[in-house]
Design a protein around this motif. Structure first.
Motif, PDB file in Angstrom:
ATOM      1  N   SER A  83      39.492  70.661  32.569  1.00 24.24           N
ATOM      2  CA  SER A  83      40.874  70.179  32.577  1.00 24.24           C
ATOM      3  C   SER A  83      40.924  68.927  33.425  1.00 24.24           C
ATOM      4  O   SER A  83      40.233  68.816  34.439  1.00 24.24           O
ATOM      5  N   ILE A  84      41.716  67.984  32.990  1.00 28.23           N
ATOM      6  CA  ILE A  84      41.902  66.746  33.726  1.00 28.23           C
ATOM      7  C   ILE A  84      43.347  66.310  33.556  1.00 28.23           C
ATOM      8  O   ILE A  84      43.872  66.275  32.432  1.00 28.23           O
ATOM      9  N   LEU A  85      44.014  66.023  34.684  1.00 32.22           N
ATOM     10  CA  LEU A  85      45.433  65.695  34.666  1.00 32.22           C
ATOM     11  C   LEU A  85      45.648  64.418  35.475  1.00 32.22           C
ATOM     12  O   LEU A  85      45.294  64.366  36.661  1.00 32.22           O
ATOM     13  N   ALA A  86      46.197  63.417  34.837  1.00 34.35           N
ATOM     14  CA  ALA A  86      46.509  62.142  35.485  1.00 34.35           C
ATOM     15  C   ALA A  86      48.011  62.023  35.649  1.00 34.35           C
ATOM     16  O   ALA A  86      48.767  62.265  34.706  1.00 34.35           O
ATOM     17  N   ASN A 105      54.874  53.684  30.693  1.00 38.48           N
ATOM     18  CA  ASN A 105      54.418  53.098  29.427  1.00 38.48           C
ATOM     19  C   ASN A 105      52.911  52.847  29.382  1.00 38.48           C
ATOM     20  O   ASN A 105      52.428  52.109  28.521  1.00 38.48           O
ATOM     21  N   SER A 106      52.155  53.472  30.294  1.00 34.07           N
ATOM     22  CA  SER A 106      50.693  53.334  30.274  1.00 34.07           C
ATOM     23  C   SER A 106      50.008  54.585  29.736  1.00 34.07           C
ATOM     24  O   SER A 106      48.790  54.718  29.837  1.00 34.07           O
ATOM     25  N   GLY A 107      50.802  55.499  29.185  1.00 32.28           N
ATOM     26  CA  GLY A 107      50.256  56.783  28.764  1.00 32.28           C
ATOM     27  C   GLY A 107      49.123  56.686  27.768  1.00 32.28           C
ATOM     28  O   GLY A 107      48.108  57.379  27.895  1.00 32.28           O
ATOM     29  N   SER A 108      49.253  55.828  26.760  1.00 34.28           N
ATOM     30  CA  SER A 108      48.204  55.701  25.746  1.00 34.28           C
ATOM     31  C   SER A 108      46.900  55.199  26.356  1.00 34.28           C
ATOM     32  O   SER A 108      45.811  55.695  26.041  1.00 34.28           O
ATOM     33  N   ALA A 109      47.005  54.209  27.242  1.00 33.77           N
ATOM     34  CA  ALA A 109      45.806  53.663  27.882  1.00 33.77           C
ATOM     35  C   ALA A 109      45.156  54.697  28.792  1.00 33.77           C
ATOM     36  O   ALA A 109      43.923  54.783  28.867  1.00 33.77           O
ATOM     37  N   VAL A 110      45.971  55.506  29.469  1.00 37.39           N
ATOM     38  CA  VAL A 110      45.420  56.553  30.332  1.00 37.39           C
ATOM     39  C   VAL A 110      44.722  57.628  29.494  1.00 37.39           C
ATOM     40  O   VAL A 110      43.647  58.106  29.843  1.00 37.39           O
ATOM     41  N   GLY A 111      45.335  57.985  28.374  1.00 36.97           N
ATOM     42  CA  GLY A 111      44.688  58.941  27.475  1.00 36.97           C
ATOM     43  C   GLY A 111      43.344  58.438  26.986  1.00 36.97           C
ATOM     44  O   GLY A 111      42.368  59.196  26.898  1.00 36.97           O
ATOM     45  N   ALA A 112      43.274  57.141  26.665  1.00 36.29           N
ATOM     46  CA  ALA A 112      42.004  56.554  26.236  1.00 36.29           C
ATOM     47  C   ALA A 112      40.982  56.584  27.355  1.00 36.29           C
ATOM     48  O   ALA A 112      39.783  56.825  27.124  1.00 36.29           O
ATOM     49  N   ALA A 113      41.431  56.358  28.599  1.00 34.61           N
ATOM     50  CA  ALA A 113      40.513  56.417  29.742  1.00 34.61           C
ATOM     51  C   ALA A 113      39.950  57.825  29.914  1.00 34.61           C
ATOM     52  O   ALA A 113      38.757  58.006  30.187  1.00 34.61           O
ATOM     53  N   ILE A 114      40.815  58.814  29.762  1.00 34.52           N
ATOM     54  CA  ILE A 114      40.346  60.210  29.847  1.00 34.52           C
ATOM     55  C   ILE A 114      39.320  60.501  28.763  1.00 34.52           C
ATOM     56  O   ILE A 114      38.270  61.122  29.015  1.00 34.52           O
ATOM     57  N   ASP A 115      39.594  60.050  27.540  1.00 36.38           N
ATOM     58  CA  ASP A 115      38.669  60.272  26.428  1.00 36.38           C
ATOM     59  C   ASP A 115      37.332  59.578  26.664  1.00 36.38           C
ATOM     60  O   ASP A 115      36.261  60.179  26.529  1.00 36.38           O
ATOM     61  N   ASN A 116      37.394  58.290  27.008  1.00 36.31           N
ATOM     62  CA  ASN A 116      36.186  57.466  27.060  1.00 36.31           C
ATOM     63  C   ASN A 116      35.335  57.723  28.298  1.00 36.31           C
ATOM     64  O   ASN A 116      34.100  57.690  28.231  1.00 36.31           O
ATOM     65  N   HIS A 117      35.985  57.954  29.441  1.00 40.47           N
ATOM     66  CA  HIS A 117      35.249  58.077  30.699  1.00 40.47           C
ATOM     67  C   HIS A 117      34.904  59.513  31.065  1.00 40.47           C
ATOM     68  O   HIS A 117      33.986  59.739  31.857  1.00 40.47           O
ATOM     69  N   PHE A 118      35.652  60.471  30.504  1.00 43.35           N
ATOM     70  CA  PHE A 118      35.444  61.862  30.934  1.00 43.35           C
ATOM     71  C   PHE A 118      35.022  62.789  29.795  1.00 43.35           C
ATOM     72  O   PHE A 118      33.965  63.403  29.847  1.00 43.35           O
ATOM     73  N   VAL A 119      35.848  62.872  28.749  1.00 48.56           N
ATOM     74  CA  VAL A 119      35.601  63.891  27.723  1.00 48.56           C
ATOM     75  C   VAL A 119      34.387  63.545  26.850  1.00 48.56           C
ATOM     76  O   VAL A 119      33.521  64.399  26.622  1.00 48.56           O
ATOM     77  N   ALA A 120      34.311  62.318  26.359  1.00 48.65           N
ATOM     78  CA  ALA A 120      33.170  61.937  25.525  1.00 48.65           C
ATOM     79  C   ALA A 120      31.846  62.040  26.302  1.00 48.65           C
ATOM     80  O   ALA A 120      30.869  62.615  25.776  1.00 48.65           O
ATOM     81  N   PRO A 121      31.750  61.525  27.539  1.00 45.44           N
ATOM     82  CA  PRO A 121      30.507  61.696  28.290  1.00 45.44           C
ATOM     83  C   PRO A 121      30.184  63.177  28.577  1.00 45.44           C
ATOM     84  O   PRO A 121      29.012  63.558  28.584  1.00 45.44           O
TER      85      PRO A 121
END
Length: 470
Positions: free
Chosen positions: A438-441, A447-463
Protein backbone atom coordinates in the motif's frame (compact mmCIF):
# COMPACT_ATOMS: atom_id res chain seq x y z
CA UNK A 1 -7.73 -55.34 -83.06
CA UNK A 2 -9.31 -58.66 -82.26
CA UNK A 3 -7.13 -58.96 -79.15
CA UNK A 4 -8.32 -55.55 -77.93
CA UNK A 5 -11.97 -56.50 -78.41
CA UNK A 6 -11.41 -59.74 -76.53
CA UNK A 7 -9.77 -57.93 -73.61
CA UNK A 8 -12.59 -55.42 -73.43
CA UNK A 9 -15.25 -58.13 -73.43
CA UNK A 10 -13.39 -60.02 -70.73
CA UNK A 11 -13.18 -56.94 -68.49
CA UNK A 12 -16.86 -56.17 -68.96
CA UNK A 13 -17.77 -59.76 -68.12
CA UNK A 14 -15.71 -59.55 -64.92
CA UNK A 15 -17.44 -56.31 -63.88
CA UNK A 16 -20.86 -57.82 -64.44
CA UNK A 17 -19.90 -60.96 -62.56
CA UNK A 18 -18.44 -58.91 -59.73
CA UNK A 19 -21.57 -56.84 -59.44
CA UNK A 20 -23.84 -59.91 -59.28
CA UNK A 21 -21.52 -61.60 -56.79
CA UNK A 22 -21.48 -58.50 -54.59
CA UNK A 23 -25.27 -58.49 -54.62
CA UNK A 24 -25.36 -62.15 -53.70
CA UNK A 25 -22.83 -61.51 -50.91
CA UNK A 26 -24.92 -58.69 -49.48
CA UNK A 27 -28.00 -60.97 -49.52
CA UNK A 28 -25.97 -63.73 -47.84
CA UNK A 29 -26.52 -66.04 -50.89
CA UNK A 30 -22.78 -66.56 -51.44
CA UNK A 31 -19.81 -66.35 -49.06
CA UNK A 32 -18.35 -62.87 -48.44
CA UNK A 33 -17.88 -60.08 -45.92
CA UNK A 34 -20.77 -57.82 -47.05
CA UNK A 35 -24.25 -58.12 -45.54
CA UNK A 36 -27.47 -56.16 -45.19
CA UNK A 37 -28.74 -58.33 -42.39
CA UNK A 38 -28.86 -56.90 -38.85
CA UNK A 39 -25.99 -58.15 -36.76
CA UNK A 40 -27.00 -60.13 -33.72
CA UNK A 41 -24.76 -58.38 -31.17
CA UNK A 42 -25.40 -59.02 -27.51
CA UNK A 43 -25.56 -55.80 -25.45
CA UNK A 44 -22.57 -55.23 -23.19
CA UNK A 45 -22.81 -53.85 -19.66
CA UNK A 46 -21.94 -50.15 -19.20
CA UNK A 47 -18.37 -49.94 -17.96
CA UNK A 48 -17.80 -48.92 -14.34
CA UNK A 49 -15.56 -45.87 -14.20
CA UNK A 50 -12.38 -46.38 -12.25
CA UNK A 51 -11.04 -43.73 -9.89
CA UNK A 52 -7.57 -42.30 -10.23
CA UNK A 53 -4.87 -44.75 -9.40
CA UNK A 54 -2.79 -42.20 -7.51
CA UNK A 55 -3.80 -40.06 -4.55
CA UNK A 56 -4.54 -36.45 -5.44
CA UNK A 57 -2.74 -33.82 -3.42
CA UNK A 58 -4.08 -30.56 -2.06
CA UNK A 59 -2.97 -27.39 -3.82
CA UNK A 60 0.42 -26.20 -2.72
CA UNK A 61 0.68 -23.01 -0.69
CA UNK A 62 2.79 -19.99 -1.47
CA UNK A 63 6.34 -20.64 -2.62
CA UNK A 64 8.48 -19.71 0.38
CA UNK A 65 11.73 -20.37 -1.43
CA UNK A 66 11.39 -17.49 -3.89
CA UNK A 67 13.89 -14.68 -3.32
CA UNK A 68 12.75 -11.98 -0.89
CA UNK A 69 13.03 -8.33 -1.96
CA UNK A 70 15.55 -6.37 0.08
CA UNK A 71 14.36 -3.61 2.36
CA UNK A 72 16.93 -1.29 0.83
CA UNK A 73 15.49 -1.76 -2.66
CA UNK A 74 11.93 -1.22 -1.48
CA UNK A 75 12.95 1.88 0.42
CA UNK A 76 14.56 3.28 -2.73
CA UNK A 77 11.29 2.78 -4.62
CA UNK A 78 9.19 4.74 -2.14
CA UNK A 79 11.85 7.44 -1.85
CA UNK A 80 11.71 7.86 -5.62
CA UNK A 81 7.99 8.58 -5.31
CA UNK A 82 8.50 11.01 -2.45
CA UNK A 83 11.17 12.93 -4.38
CA UNK A 84 9.13 13.21 -7.59
CA UNK A 85 8.35 16.81 -8.50
CA UNK A 86 4.62 16.06 -8.52
CA UNK A 87 4.80 15.36 -4.77
CA UNK A 88 6.20 18.77 -3.90
CA UNK A 89 4.82 19.82 -0.52
CA UNK A 90 3.28 16.39 0.13
CA UNK A 91 4.21 13.21 1.96
CA UNK A 92 4.12 9.46 1.40
CA UNK A 93 3.29 6.54 3.67
CA UNK A 94 3.79 2.96 2.52
CA UNK A 95 3.94 -0.65 3.63
CA UNK A 96 5.00 -3.87 1.93
CA UNK A 97 4.31 -7.26 3.54
CA UNK A 98 5.47 -10.69 2.37
CA UNK A 99 2.29 -12.74 2.08
CA UNK A 100 3.87 -16.13 2.81
CA UNK A 101 5.58 -15.13 6.07
CA UNK A 102 3.69 -12.00 7.16
CA UNK A 103 6.98 -10.12 7.50
CA UNK A 104 6.75 -6.38 6.89
CA UNK A 105 9.48 -5.55 4.39
CA UNK A 106 8.82 -1.81 4.12
CA UNK A 107 7.67 0.60 6.82
CA UNK A 108 7.41 4.15 5.51
CA UNK A 109 5.44 5.75 8.37
CA UNK A 110 3.17 2.73 7.98
CA UNK A 111 1.45 3.15 11.35
CA UNK A 112 0.40 6.75 10.68
CA UNK A 113 -3.22 7.26 9.67
CA UNK A 114 -3.63 9.41 6.56
CA UNK A 115 -6.48 10.19 4.17
CA UNK A 116 -6.94 6.98 2.13
CA UNK A 117 -9.43 8.10 -0.54
CA UNK A 118 -11.04 5.02 -2.11
CA UNK A 119 -8.54 2.49 -0.75
CA UNK A 120 -10.87 2.94 2.24
CA UNK A 121 -13.24 0.63 0.33
CA UNK A 122 -10.96 -2.33 1.13
CA UNK A 123 -11.94 -2.05 4.78
CA UNK A 124 -15.65 -2.07 3.97
CA UNK A 125 -15.28 -4.95 1.51
CA UNK A 126 -13.41 -7.13 4.00
CA UNK A 127 -15.96 -6.40 6.75
CA UNK A 128 -18.86 -7.20 4.41
CA UNK A 129 -17.37 -10.49 3.20
CA UNK A 130 -16.28 -11.52 6.67
CA UNK A 131 -19.59 -10.77 8.37
CA UNK A 132 -22.10 -11.76 5.67
CA UNK A 133 -20.17 -14.21 3.46
CA UNK A 134 -19.53 -14.12 -0.31
CA UNK A 135 -22.83 -15.86 -1.09
CA UNK A 136 -25.06 -13.35 0.70
CA UNK A 137 -27.92 -11.99 -1.43
CA UNK A 138 -30.32 -9.08 -1.07
CA UNK A 139 -34.08 -9.35 -1.45
CA UNK A 140 -36.49 -6.75 -2.78
CA UNK A 141 -40.07 -7.74 -1.96
CA UNK A 142 -43.70 -6.74 -1.88
CA UNK A 143 -46.09 -7.24 1.04
CA UNK A 144 -49.85 -6.74 1.26
CA UNK A 145 -51.94 -5.43 4.13
CA UNK A 146 -55.60 -5.06 3.16
CA UNK A 147 -55.59 -2.98 -0.02
CA UNK A 148 -52.17 -1.47 0.69
CA UNK A 149 -49.23 -2.90 -1.19
CA UNK A 150 -45.74 -2.03 0.06
CA UNK A 151 -42.52 -2.22 -1.93
CA UNK A 152 -39.76 -3.06 0.56
CA UNK A 153 -36.14 -2.15 -0.19
CA UNK A 154 -33.56 -4.66 0.97
CA UNK A 155 -30.31 -3.04 -0.14
CA UNK A 156 -30.25 -3.94 -3.84
CA UNK A 157 -29.22 -0.82 -5.74
CA UNK A 158 -28.51 -2.62 -9.03
CA UNK A 159 -32.12 -3.39 -9.94
CA UNK A 160 -33.10 -3.57 -13.60
CA UNK A 161 -35.97 -1.30 -14.64
CA UNK A 162 -37.87 -4.21 -16.21
CA UNK A 163 -36.76 -7.83 -16.56
CA UNK A 164 -33.81 -9.10 -14.57
CA UNK A 165 -30.92 -11.04 -16.06
CA UNK A 166 -29.96 -14.08 -13.95
CA UNK A 167 -26.58 -14.27 -15.71
CA UNK A 168 -25.66 -10.67 -14.82
CA UNK A 169 -24.70 -8.82 -11.65
CA UNK A 170 -25.94 -5.38 -12.63
CA UNK A 171 -29.66 -5.87 -13.26
CA UNK A 172 -29.70 -9.39 -11.82
CA UNK A 173 -33.13 -8.70 -10.30
CA UNK A 174 -35.78 -6.69 -12.13
CA UNK A 175 -38.54 -4.39 -10.93
CA UNK A 176 -40.67 -5.47 -13.89
CA UNK A 177 -40.36 -9.11 -12.85
CA UNK A 178 -41.32 -8.20 -9.29
CA UNK A 179 -44.33 -6.22 -10.50
CA UNK A 180 -45.59 -9.03 -12.72
CA UNK A 181 -45.16 -11.65 -9.99
CA UNK A 182 -46.95 -9.36 -7.55
CA UNK A 183 -49.81 -8.74 -10.00
CA UNK A 184 -50.27 -12.46 -10.46
CA UNK A 185 -50.63 -12.95 -6.69
CA UNK A 186 -53.03 -10.01 -6.39
CA UNK A 187 -55.25 -11.32 -9.18
CA UNK A 188 -55.29 -14.76 -7.57
CA UNK A 189 -56.76 -13.07 -4.49
CA UNK A 190 -59.30 -11.13 -6.56
CA UNK A 191 -57.58 -7.78 -6.12
CA UNK A 192 -57.40 -5.44 -9.11
CA UNK A 193 -56.40 -2.15 -7.44
CA UNK A 194 -54.08 -1.19 -4.59
CA UNK A 195 -52.55 1.79 -2.83
CA UNK A 196 -48.76 1.71 -3.11
CA UNK A 197 -46.28 2.45 -0.34
CA UNK A 198 -42.48 2.51 -0.38
CA UNK A 199 -40.64 1.11 2.64
CA UNK A 200 -37.05 2.35 2.57
CA UNK A 201 -36.66 2.35 6.34
CA UNK A 202 -33.91 -0.31 6.28
CA UNK A 203 -31.40 2.57 6.46
CA UNK A 204 -31.63 5.42 8.94
CA UNK A 205 -30.02 8.78 9.52
CA UNK A 206 -28.73 11.28 6.94
CA UNK A 207 -28.56 10.17 3.32
CA UNK A 208 -25.68 12.56 2.69
CA UNK A 209 -22.57 12.95 4.84
CA UNK A 210 -21.66 16.31 6.29
CA UNK A 211 -18.03 15.19 6.03
CA UNK A 212 -18.19 15.15 2.23
CA UNK A 213 -17.03 18.17 0.32
CA UNK A 214 -19.49 20.25 -1.62
CA UNK A 215 -19.49 19.23 -5.26
CA UNK A 216 -19.25 15.50 -4.64
CA UNK A 217 -22.94 15.06 -5.44
CA UNK A 218 -22.07 13.81 -8.90
CA UNK A 219 -19.95 11.02 -7.42
CA UNK A 220 -22.51 9.54 -5.03
CA UNK A 221 -26.29 9.22 -4.79
CA UNK A 222 -28.34 9.60 -1.64
CA UNK A 223 -27.74 6.46 0.40
CA UNK A 224 -31.01 4.51 0.21
CA UNK A 225 -31.78 0.75 0.25
CA UNK A 226 -33.44 0.47 -3.16
CA UNK A 227 -32.38 1.96 -6.49
CA UNK A 228 -32.44 1.28 -10.20
CA UNK A 229 -28.98 0.30 -11.48
CA UNK A 230 -26.84 2.87 -9.71
CA UNK A 231 -23.72 1.54 -11.45
CA UNK A 232 -24.91 2.35 -14.96
CA UNK A 233 -26.13 5.73 -13.75
CA UNK A 234 -22.63 6.48 -12.46
CA UNK A 235 -21.06 5.37 -15.74
CA UNK A 236 -23.33 7.76 -17.62
CA UNK A 237 -22.45 10.59 -15.25
CA UNK A 238 -18.71 9.94 -15.64
CA UNK A 239 -19.06 10.03 -19.42
CA UNK A 240 -20.93 13.33 -19.27
CA UNK A 241 -24.28 11.97 -20.50
CA UNK A 242 -26.28 12.92 -17.41
CA UNK A 243 -26.32 15.67 -14.84
CA UNK A 244 -26.53 13.35 -11.86
CA UNK A 245 -28.38 10.60 -9.99
CA UNK A 246 -32.12 10.92 -9.43
CA UNK A 247 -32.93 13.35 -6.62
CA UNK A 248 -34.72 10.53 -4.80
CA UNK A 249 -33.44 7.17 -6.12
CA UNK A 250 -35.71 5.05 -3.92
CA UNK A 251 -38.89 6.84 -4.95
CA UNK A 252 -37.69 6.74 -8.55
CA UNK A 253 -37.61 2.94 -8.25
CA UNK A 254 -41.09 2.91 -6.69
CA UNK A 255 -42.54 4.89 -9.59
CA UNK A 256 -41.04 2.50 -12.13
CA UNK A 257 -42.46 -0.42 -10.16
CA UNK A 258 -45.92 1.23 -10.17
CA UNK A 259 -45.78 1.62 -13.97
CA UNK A 260 -45.04 -2.08 -14.44
CA UNK A 261 -47.78 -2.99 -11.97
CA UNK A 262 -50.28 -0.99 -14.02
CA UNK A 263 -49.08 -2.63 -17.22
CA UNK A 264 -49.70 -5.99 -15.55
CA UNK A 265 -53.36 -5.12 -14.96
CA UNK A 266 -53.32 -3.74 -11.42
CA UNK A 267 -54.63 -0.22 -10.88
CA UNK A 268 -52.46 1.89 -8.56
CA UNK A 269 -54.60 4.42 -6.67
CA UNK A 270 -52.78 7.73 -6.51
CA UNK A 271 -49.04 8.22 -6.18
CA UNK A 272 -46.72 6.07 -4.12
CA UNK A 273 -45.99 7.34 -0.61
CA UNK A 274 -43.47 6.41 2.06
CA UNK A 275 -44.40 4.19 5.01
CA UNK A 276 -42.91 1.25 6.85
CA UNK A 277 -44.57 -2.05 6.01
CA UNK A 278 -47.02 -3.20 8.71
CA UNK A 279 -45.62 -6.02 10.84
CA UNK A 280 -48.49 -8.32 9.90
CA UNK A 281 -48.34 -7.71 6.15
CA UNK A 282 -48.23 -10.82 3.96
CA UNK A 283 -45.35 -11.25 1.51
CA UNK A 284 -46.52 -11.59 -2.09
CA UNK A 285 -43.36 -11.76 -4.19
CA UNK A 286 -39.62 -11.09 -4.11
CA UNK A 287 -36.57 -10.89 -6.35
CA UNK A 288 -33.00 -11.62 -5.33
CA UNK A 289 -29.75 -9.86 -6.15
CA UNK A 290 -26.55 -11.46 -7.35
CA UNK A 291 -24.32 -12.77 -4.53
CA UNK A 292 -22.22 -10.33 -2.53
CA UNK A 293 -19.03 -11.63 -4.16
CA UNK A 294 -20.25 -10.40 -7.55
CA UNK A 295 -21.64 -7.15 -6.18
CA UNK A 296 -18.28 -6.30 -4.63
CA UNK A 297 -16.55 -7.02 -7.90
CA UNK A 298 -18.63 -4.26 -9.48
CA UNK A 299 -18.21 -1.73 -6.67
CA UNK A 300 -14.47 -2.33 -6.21
CA UNK A 301 -13.56 -2.33 -9.88
CA UNK A 302 -15.46 0.86 -10.64
CA UNK A 303 -14.89 2.38 -7.17
CA UNK A 304 -18.63 3.03 -6.83
CA UNK A 305 -19.15 5.24 -3.78
CA UNK A 306 -22.91 4.73 -3.49
CA UNK A 307 -22.66 0.96 -3.59
CA UNK A 308 -19.93 0.97 -0.95
CA UNK A 309 -21.94 3.21 1.38
CA UNK A 310 -24.83 0.75 1.02
CA UNK A 311 -22.48 -2.13 1.79
CA UNK A 312 -21.30 -0.32 4.92
CA UNK A 313 -24.87 -0.02 6.16
CA UNK A 314 -25.46 -3.71 5.52
CA UNK A 315 -22.40 -4.46 7.68
CA UNK A 316 -23.93 -2.23 10.35
CA UNK A 317 -27.23 -4.12 10.23
CA UNK A 318 -25.38 -7.42 10.50
CA UNK A 319 -23.64 -6.10 13.61
CA UNK A 320 -26.93 -4.73 15.00
CA UNK A 321 -25.66 -1.16 14.76
CA UNK A 322 -27.63 1.78 13.41
CA UNK A 323 -27.71 1.69 9.60
CA UNK A 324 -26.22 5.15 9.13
CA UNK A 325 -22.76 6.67 8.61
CA UNK A 326 -21.77 6.39 12.27
CA UNK A 327 -23.11 2.85 12.63
CA UNK A 328 -21.38 1.65 9.47
CA UNK A 329 -18.05 3.13 10.56
CA UNK A 330 -18.40 1.56 14.01
CA UNK A 331 -19.37 -1.84 12.60
CA UNK A 332 -16.55 -1.95 10.03
CA UNK A 333 -13.97 -1.02 12.67
CA UNK A 334 -15.33 -3.62 15.09
CA UNK A 335 -15.25 -6.33 12.44
CA UNK A 336 -11.64 -5.55 11.55
CA UNK A 337 -10.67 -5.69 15.21
CA UNK A 338 -12.54 -8.97 15.69
CA UNK A 339 -10.68 -10.48 12.72
CA UNK A 340 -7.34 -9.68 14.32
CA UNK A 341 -6.29 -6.49 12.54
CA UNK A 342 -4.53 -3.65 14.33
CA UNK A 343 -6.91 -0.70 14.05
CA UNK A 344 -4.83 1.78 16.02
CA UNK A 345 -4.55 5.04 14.10
CA UNK A 346 -7.83 4.34 12.25
CA UNK A 347 -10.54 6.98 11.94
CA UNK A 348 -13.60 6.18 9.83
CA UNK A 349 -16.26 8.71 8.91
CA UNK A 350 -17.79 6.82 5.97
CA UNK A 351 -17.54 3.54 4.10
CA UNK A 352 -16.48 4.79 0.67
CA UNK A 353 -13.52 7.06 1.43
CA UNK A 354 -15.07 10.30 0.16
CA UNK A 355 -14.51 12.02 3.51
CA UNK A 356 -11.09 13.63 3.79
CA UNK A 357 -11.33 13.13 7.55
CA UNK A 358 -10.92 9.36 7.19
CA UNK A 359 -7.48 8.28 8.45
CA UNK A 360 -6.13 4.83 7.57
CA UNK A 361 -2.60 3.53 8.25
CA UNK A 362 -0.82 1.94 5.29
CA UNK A 363 -0.04 -1.02 7.56
CA UNK A 364 -3.73 -1.77 8.11
CA UNK A 365 -4.29 -1.96 4.35
CA UNK A 366 -1.42 -4.42 3.86
CA UNK A 367 -2.55 -6.46 6.85
CA UNK A 368 -5.95 -6.95 5.24
CA UNK A 369 -4.49 -7.73 1.81
CA UNK A 370 -1.84 -10.11 3.13
CA UNK A 371 -4.41 -12.06 5.12
CA UNK A 372 -6.82 -12.11 2.18
CA UNK A 373 -4.15 -13.43 -0.20
CA UNK A 374 -2.65 -15.89 2.29
CA UNK A 375 -3.64 -19.28 3.63
CA UNK A 376 -5.85 -17.79 6.36
CA UNK A 377 -7.93 -15.64 4.03
CA UNK A 378 -10.58 -18.27 3.36
CA UNK A 379 -13.44 -17.60 0.96
CA UNK A 380 -13.69 -13.97 2.09
CA UNK A 381 -10.03 -13.35 1.27
CA UNK A 382 -10.08 -15.16 -2.06
CA UNK A 383 -13.15 -13.18 -3.07
CA UNK A 384 -11.63 -9.86 -2.06
CA UNK A 385 -8.45 -10.43 -4.08
CA UNK A 386 -10.39 -11.71 -7.11
CA UNK A 387 -12.70 -8.67 -7.06
CA UNK A 388 -9.91 -6.08 -7.27
CA UNK A 389 -9.09 -4.26 -10.52
CA UNK A 390 -6.26 -5.78 -12.55
CA UNK A 391 -3.47 -3.53 -13.81
CA UNK A 392 -3.78 -2.59 -17.50
CA UNK A 393 -6.92 -4.74 -17.80
CA UNK A 394 -10.08 -3.54 -16.05
CA UNK A 395 -11.77 -1.21 -13.64
CA UNK A 396 -9.95 1.85 -12.36
CA UNK A 397 -6.62 0.20 -13.26
CA UNK A 398 -7.61 -0.43 -16.87
CA UNK A 399 -5.70 2.59 -18.13
CA UNK A 400 -2.71 2.28 -15.82
CA UNK A 401 0.59 0.35 -15.83
CA UNK A 402 0.47 -0.66 -19.48
CA UNK A 403 3.75 -1.93 -20.94
CA UNK A 404 5.18 -2.66 -17.48
CA UNK A 405 5.82 -5.84 -15.50
CA UNK A 406 2.81 -4.89 -13.38
CA UNK A 407 0.36 -5.33 -16.28
CA UNK A 408 -1.81 -8.33 -15.49
CA UNK A 409 0.19 -9.18 -12.35
CA UNK A 410 -1.05 -6.48 -9.96
CA UNK A 411 -4.51 -6.51 -8.40
CA UNK A 412 -5.14 -3.32 -6.47
CA UNK A 413 -7.64 -0.74 -5.25
CA UNK A 414 -7.09 2.81 -6.38
CA UNK A 415 -7.83 5.97 -4.43
CA UNK A 416 -8.13 9.52 -5.72
CA UNK A 417 -9.23 12.74 -4.03
CA UNK A 418 -8.01 16.28 -4.37
CA UNK A 419 -4.48 16.12 -2.84
CA UNK A 420 -4.72 12.37 -2.21
CA UNK A 421 -3.58 9.48 -4.42
CA UNK A 422 -3.32 5.92 -3.14
CA UNK A 423 -2.95 2.35 -4.31
CA UNK A 424 -3.16 -0.88 -2.30
CA UNK A 425 -3.07 -4.44 -3.59
CA UNK A 426 -1.06 -7.58 -4.21
CA UNK A 427 1.64 -8.49 -6.72
CA UNK A 428 3.75 -11.51 -7.55
CA UNK A 429 7.22 -10.23 -8.30
CA UNK A 430 9.41 -11.35 -11.18
CA UNK A 431 11.28 -13.43 -8.59
CA UNK A 432 8.03 -15.24 -7.70
CA UNK A 433 7.42 -13.62 -4.33
CA UNK A 434 3.86 -12.58 -3.51
CA UNK A 435 3.65 -9.23 -1.75
CA UNK A 436 0.89 -7.08 -0.31
CA UNK A 437 1.55 -3.38 -0.69
CA UNK A 438 0.00 0.00 0.00
CA UNK A 439 1.20 3.48 -0.78
CA UNK A 440 -0.65 6.70 0.06
CA UNK A 441 0.41 10.18 -1.05
CA UNK A 442 -1.16 13.22 0.60
CA UNK A 443 -0.79 16.97 0.75
CA UNK A 444 0.62 17.64 -2.71
CA UNK A 445 -0.48 20.59 -4.81
CA UNK A 446 -4.09 20.67 -5.98
CA UNK A 447 -4.74 19.31 -9.48
CA UNK A 448 -1.55 17.18 -9.37
CA UNK A 449 -3.39 13.92 -8.76
CA UNK A 450 -2.76 12.40 -12.19
CA UNK A 451 0.96 13.16 -12.05
CA UNK A 452 1.19 11.71 -8.53
CA UNK A 453 -0.60 8.56 -9.65
CA UNK A 454 1.90 8.21 -12.49
CA UNK A 455 4.77 8.64 -10.01
CA UNK A 456 3.34 5.86 -7.85
CA UNK A 457 3.00 3.60 -10.90
CA UNK A 458 6.41 4.33 -12.42
CA UNK A 459 8.59 4.60 -9.31
CA UNK A 460 6.95 2.09 -6.98
CA UNK A 461 4.45 -0.39 -8.42
CA UNK A 462 6.13 -1.23 -11.75
CA UNK A 463 9.59 -1.70 -10.15
CA UNK A 464 7.98 -3.79 -7.39
CA UNK A 465 6.42 -6.11 -9.97
CA UNK A 466 9.72 -6.36 -11.90
CA UNK A 467 11.65 -6.88 -8.70
CA UNK A 468 14.70 -9.07 -9.06
CA UNK A 469 16.03 -7.19 -6.10
CA UNK A 470 16.90 -9.90 -3.60
Amino acid sequence: MRKVQTAALTAASLLVFGGYYGLGDALDLVPGPVTVAYADVAPQPFPTPAGPSAKTSTPAGLETGAPMPSKAALTSYVQAVASDAALAGGGVTASVVDVATGEELLDQHAATGVTPASTNKLLTAWAALSSMGPGHTLQTKTVLDGQTLTLVGGGDVLLAEDAGDPTATVGHAGLGDLARATAEQLKAQGATSVSLRLDDTLFTGPQWSGDWEEGNERFVAKVQPIMVDVESAQEEIDSGQRAGHPDDPAMHAAKIFAEHLSEAGITVDGDASRAAAPSGAKELASVSSAPLSDILSVSLKSSNNTMTEVEGRLVALQAKETADFAGASKAVTARLRKDGFDVSGLTLLDASGLAKGNKVPARLLTQILAKAAGDEGGSAGRTLIADLPVAALDGTLGNRLHDTSAAGTVRAKTGTLDQTSSLAGVVTTADGRQLAFSILANGFAANSGSAVGAAIDNHFVAPLAACGCS
